[in-house]
Design a protein around this motif. Sequence first.
Motif, PDB file in Angstrom:
ATOM      1  N   LEU A 198     -33.500  19.946 -38.432  1.00 31.47           N
ATOM      2  CA  LEU A 198     -32.310  19.625 -37.320  1.00 31.47           C
ATOM      3  C   LEU A 198     -30.983  19.281 -38.064  1.00 31.47           C
ATOM      4  N   ALA A 223     -28.556  22.154 -22.824  1.00 31.55           N
ATOM      5  CA  ALA A 223     -27.968  21.986 -24.256  1.00 31.55           C
ATOM      6  C   ALA A 223     -27.759  23.528 -24.809  1.00 31.55           C
ATOM      7  N   ARG A 224     -28.645  24.265 -24.473  1.00 29.57           N
ATOM      8  CA  ARG A 224     -28.467  25.741 -24.623  1.00 29.57           C
ATOM      9  C   ARG A 224     -26.932  26.258 -24.470  1.00 29.57           C
ATOM     10  N   ASP A 271     -33.038  21.102 -21.496  1.00 29.60           N
ATOM     11  CA  ASP A 271     -33.076  22.281 -22.637  1.00 29.60           C
ATOM     12  C   ASP A 271     -31.802  23.245 -22.173  1.00 29.60           C
ATOM     13  N   LYS A 272     -32.169  23.641 -21.047  1.00 32.14           N
ATOM     14  CA  LYS A 272     -31.138  24.713 -20.422  1.00 32.14           C
ATOM     15  C   LYS A 272     -29.657  24.072 -20.628  1.00 32.14           C
ATOM     16  N   MET A 311     -26.929  24.126 -28.483  1.00 27.69           N
ATOM     17  CA  MET A 311     -27.453  23.297 -29.255  1.00 27.69           C
ATOM     18  C   MET A 311     -29.013  23.212 -28.639  1.00 27.69           C
ATOM     19  N   THR A 312     -29.842  22.383 -28.972  1.00 27.51           N
ATOM     20  CA  THR A 312     -31.079  21.968 -28.468  1.00 27.51           C
ATOM     21  C   THR A 312     -31.190  20.790 -28.220  1.00 27.51           C
ATOM     22  N   ARG A 313     -32.102  20.219 -27.397  1.00 32.04           N
ATOM     23  CA  ARG A 313     -32.550  18.891 -26.765  1.00 32.04           C
ATOM     24  C   ARG A 313     -32.684  18.028 -28.047  1.00 32.04           C
ATOM     25  N   GLN A 330     -31.412  18.454 -30.886  1.00 31.33           N
ATOM     26  CA  GLN A 330     -30.059  17.975 -31.466  1.00 31.33           C
ATOM     27  C   GLN A 330     -29.301  16.992 -30.682  1.00 31.33           C
ATOM     28  N   TRP A 331     -29.507  17.035 -29.544  1.00 28.92           N
ATOM     29  CA  TRP A 331     -28.702  16.124 -28.451  1.00 28.92           C
ATOM     30  C   TRP A 331     -29.206  14.686 -29.061  1.00 28.92           C
ATOM     31  N   ARG A 354     -29.110  22.043 -39.636  1.00 26.39           N
ATOM     32  CA  ARG A 354     -28.149  22.928 -38.773  1.00 26.39           C
ATOM     33  C   ARG A 354     -26.979  21.692 -38.334  1.00 26.39           C
ATOM     34  N   ARG A 380     -37.220  17.560 -19.256  1.00 21.56           N
ATOM     35  CA  ARG A 380     -36.819  18.192 -20.454  1.00 21.56           C
ATOM     36  C   ARG A 380     -36.414  19.820 -20.296  1.00 21.56           C
TER      37      ARG A 380
END
Length: 153
Positions: A69, A28-29, A25-26, A33-35, A37-38, A72, A21
């Motif tokens: 979510l 996605a950033r 997260d890294k 984005m965020t995880r 949102q993925w 955004r 995770r």
Amino acid sequence: MSQEFDRDLFLLLHDVARLIRVEADKRARVMGMTRAQWGLLLRLARNPGLSQKEVADLLEVEPISVARLVDRLEAAGLVERRADDQDRRIWRLHLLPRATAKLEEISRQRECLAEFIADGITDSTRETMIDGLQRMKTNLLQAAPATILKETA
């Protein structure tokens, strides 16, 4: 004692999942984005027209979190809300054409992450791990609450 912890299956599963995770997260950033949102985009790609409530259940979050979510993703032109044909109180979520490129990049990032995580693991070991995890998942999904209660009594 430390070695017992290092080889404890449940602790390892927990630690590996947490580290995955963090790495996701890294990645996605980097895409802005965020995880979460993925996860939402991937779920909608597989199941177009899910309601916000259904997405919340799948992602194991509160409906208000999904609403934020979606706000955004809607502002980014990736998702749209459409009223349900049968119940106007329900919003159905649909991907917009602009989401295609994001989904392709998410897929590339997921493939790279999978390769990174599995580096040094043979194909046969990987298949054995997948088989074992699928078995565990099946066992957990089939577990009846009564069975769990009996075991703790």
